[in-house]
Design an enzyme around this catalytic site. Structure first.
Site: not given
Length: 191
Positions: A114, A117-119, A122
């Site tokens: 998502t 969260v995941c983008v 990083p």
């Protein structure tokens, strides 16, 4: 050429956690549109021979496998995908960080599931490390529209450029009449 233009020669594509389970959790965007955009990005990267790094998190759990179409589109990138064991910030996974560094590119196009969260994490780290980052908003999605908007604002304030798939495709094509432009156009069904 403008110095900030991303090209297949100076940029790499990072697709983070486009998994069957994680995608189904998101409500901020139309799921089929997000899936199509993500797959189009993989097709374009493959068509123009741009480095493509794929990663997934906990494939054996509810997050599920990467979209199976990615294996058909980019078999080498799919086979070399970085399978993370639950690390939220993909850049904290040494295998992913090494795969990004191994592209030799300082300009990165990033999309994932998502966004919130995941983008975001990083991307913030990549910006801190001196990378130029474009985040493809319509190839990413979140649990809620509010969460998606907040993540996009946070990344933009940190220096990321927020773009759409159409912008990336056009930027990489440069000229629809060239062999590269025609290859990109063919992927999009324009030829």
């Amino acid at each position: 050429m403008h110095k900030n233009v991303f090209t297949p020669e100076n940029a790499a594509m990072l697709l983070i956690d486009h998994q069957t389970g994680t995608l189904s959790w998101t409500k901020s965007h139309d799921l089929e549109a997000v899936k199509k955009s993500a797959l189009d990005l993989a097709k374009i990267a493959t068509a123009v021979d741009m480095p493509l790094v794929l990663t997934s998190s906990m494939e054996g759990h509810v997050q599920g496998p990467l979209l199976p179409e990615l294996e058909e589109i980019a078999p080498k990138a799919f086979a070399n995908r970085v399978k993370r064991a639950g690390i939220v910030n993909a850049m904290h996974d040494e295998n992913f960080a090494q795969a990004v560094r191994a592209t030799g590119r300082k300009m990165l196009i990033v999309a994932g599931i998502t966004t919130e969260v995941c983008v975001v994490f990083p991307v913030l780290q990549l910006l801190d490390e001196g990378y130029e980052v474009q985040v493809v908003t319509d190839a990413s999605s979140s649990f809620t529209k509010i969460g998606d908007d907040a993540a996009l604002r946070r990344m933009e304030q940190a220096g990321a450029v927020i773009v759409s798939t159409a912008q990336i495709v056009s930027e990489l094509a440069v000229d629809w009449t060239t062999p590269r432009g025609q290859a990109v156009g063919a992927v999009l069904g324009m030829a």
